[in-house]
Motif scaffolding. Sequence first.
Motif, PDB file in Angstrom:
ATOM      1  N   MET A   1      63.048  30.393  26.829  1.00  0.00           N
ATOM      2  CA  MET A   1      62.654  29.557  25.713  1.00  0.00           C
ATOM      3  C   MET A   1      61.175  29.233  25.825  1.00  0.00           C
ATOM      4  O   MET A   1      60.701  28.904  26.910  1.00  0.00           O
ATOM      5  N   ALA A   2      60.508  29.297  24.717  1.00  0.00           N
ATOM      6  CA  ALA A   2      59.098  28.958  24.676  1.00  0.00           C
ATOM      7  C   ALA A   2      58.930  27.548  24.129  1.00  0.00           C
ATOM      8  O   ALA A   2      59.266  27.281  22.977  1.00  0.00           O
ATOM      9  N   PHE A   3      58.445  26.641  24.973  1.00  0.00           N
ATOM     10  CA  PHE A   3      58.213  25.272  24.541  1.00  0.00           C
ATOM     11  C   PHE A   3      56.780  25.135  24.041  1.00  0.00           C
ATOM     12  O   PHE A   3      55.852  25.658  24.644  1.00  0.00           O
ATOM     13  N   VAL A   4      56.639  24.426  22.914  1.00  0.00           N
ATOM     14  CA  VAL A   4      55.350  24.231  22.264  1.00  0.00           C
ATOM     15  C   VAL A   4      55.124  22.733  22.102  1.00  0.00           C
ATOM     16  O   VAL A   4      56.068  21.992  21.791  1.00  0.00           O
ATOM     17  N   LYS A   5      53.875  22.303  22.293  1.00  0.00           N
ATOM     18  CA  LYS A   5      53.580  20.880  22.088  1.00  0.00           C
ATOM     19  C   LYS A   5      53.758  20.538  20.615  1.00  0.00           C
ATOM     20  O   LYS A   5      53.160  21.150  19.738  1.00  0.00           O
ATOM     21  N   ALA A   6      54.611  19.542  20.350  1.00  0.00           N
ATOM     22  CA  ALA A   6      54.875  19.112  18.982  1.00  0.00           C
ATOM     23  C   ALA A   6      53.998  17.916  18.600  1.00  0.00           C
ATOM     24  O   ALA A   6      53.525  17.828  17.469  1.00  0.00           O
ATOM     25  N   CYS A   7      53.827  16.990  19.551  1.00  0.00           N
ATOM     26  CA  CYS A   7      52.993  15.813  19.329  1.00  0.00           C
ATOM     27  C   CYS A   7      52.890  15.058  20.644  1.00  0.00           C
ATOM     28  O   CYS A   7      53.475  15.455  21.645  1.00  0.00           O
ATOM     29  N   ALA A   8      52.170  13.963  20.613  1.00  0.00           N
ATOM     30  CA  ALA A   8      52.103  13.072  21.778  1.00  0.00           C
ATOM     31  C   ALA A   8      53.259  12.080  21.689  1.00  0.00           C
ATOM     32  O   ALA A   8      53.608  11.621  20.595  1.00  0.00           O
ATOM     33  N   LEU A   9      53.854  11.765  22.821  1.00  0.00           N
ATOM     34  CA  LEU A   9      54.942  10.795  22.860  1.00  0.00           C
ATOM     35  C   LEU A   9      54.488   9.456  22.274  1.00  0.00           C
ATOM     36  O   LEU A   9      55.240   8.777  21.578  1.00  0.00           O
ATOM     37  N   SER A  10      53.246   9.104  22.521  1.00  0.00           N
ATOM     38  CA  SER A  10      52.703   7.837  22.016  1.00  0.00           C
ATOM     39  C   SER A  10      52.605   7.795  20.492  1.00  0.00           C
ATOM     40  O   SER A  10      52.453   6.722  19.903  1.00  0.00           O
ATOM     41  N   GLU A  11      52.713   8.956  19.831  1.00  0.00           N
ATOM     42  CA  GLU A  11      52.686   9.012  18.361  1.00  0.00           C
ATOM     43  C   GLU A  11      54.040   8.656  17.746  1.00  0.00           C
ATOM     44  O   GLU A  11      54.118   8.411  16.543  1.00  0.00           O
ATOM     45  N   LEU A  12      55.103   8.676  18.547  1.00  0.00           N
ATOM     46  CA  LEU A  12      56.442   8.426  18.020  1.00  0.00           C
ATOM     47  C   LEU A  12      56.791   6.943  18.097  1.00  0.00           C
ATOM     48  O   LEU A  12      56.649   6.321  19.144  1.00  0.00           O
ATOM     49  N   GLU A  13      57.256   6.406  16.974  1.00  0.00           N
ATOM     50  CA  GLU A  13      57.747   5.035  16.932  1.00  0.00           C
ATOM     51  C   GLU A  13      59.264   5.087  17.027  1.00  0.00           C
ATOM     52  O   GLU A  13      59.898   5.975  16.447  1.00  0.00           O
TER      53      GLU A  13
END
Length: 105
Positions: A1-13
């Motif tokens: 599986m190829a994992f890709v950065k989706a966002c920063a954890l700090s961006e999620l509420e």
Amino acid sequence: MAFVKACALSELESDTPKRVEIDGTPVSLVKTEGGVFAINDICSHANVSLSEGEVEDCSIECWLHGSSFDLRTGKPSGLPATRPVPVYPVKIQGDDVLVSVTQES
């Protein structure tokens, strides 16, 4: 599986869906008390964005017709949706949320 950065954890509420696109696939990311989940952002009943819906008890509700989908399995919990939506593996590395939308061969 190829994992890709989706966002920063700090961006999620907490309990607030965030729509991202990974390799052309629309994904809704949701941080809940149970962790971070990635689910296909398109409702299986109507072609609308799940990330515009509400999150409650590890499920996301489609804003258009009210179908809810389990964030862990993608299975609908009520009509009108009858088909599940894909869910994707998530890894957290530091402040990065990594998601794999590829299928294993």
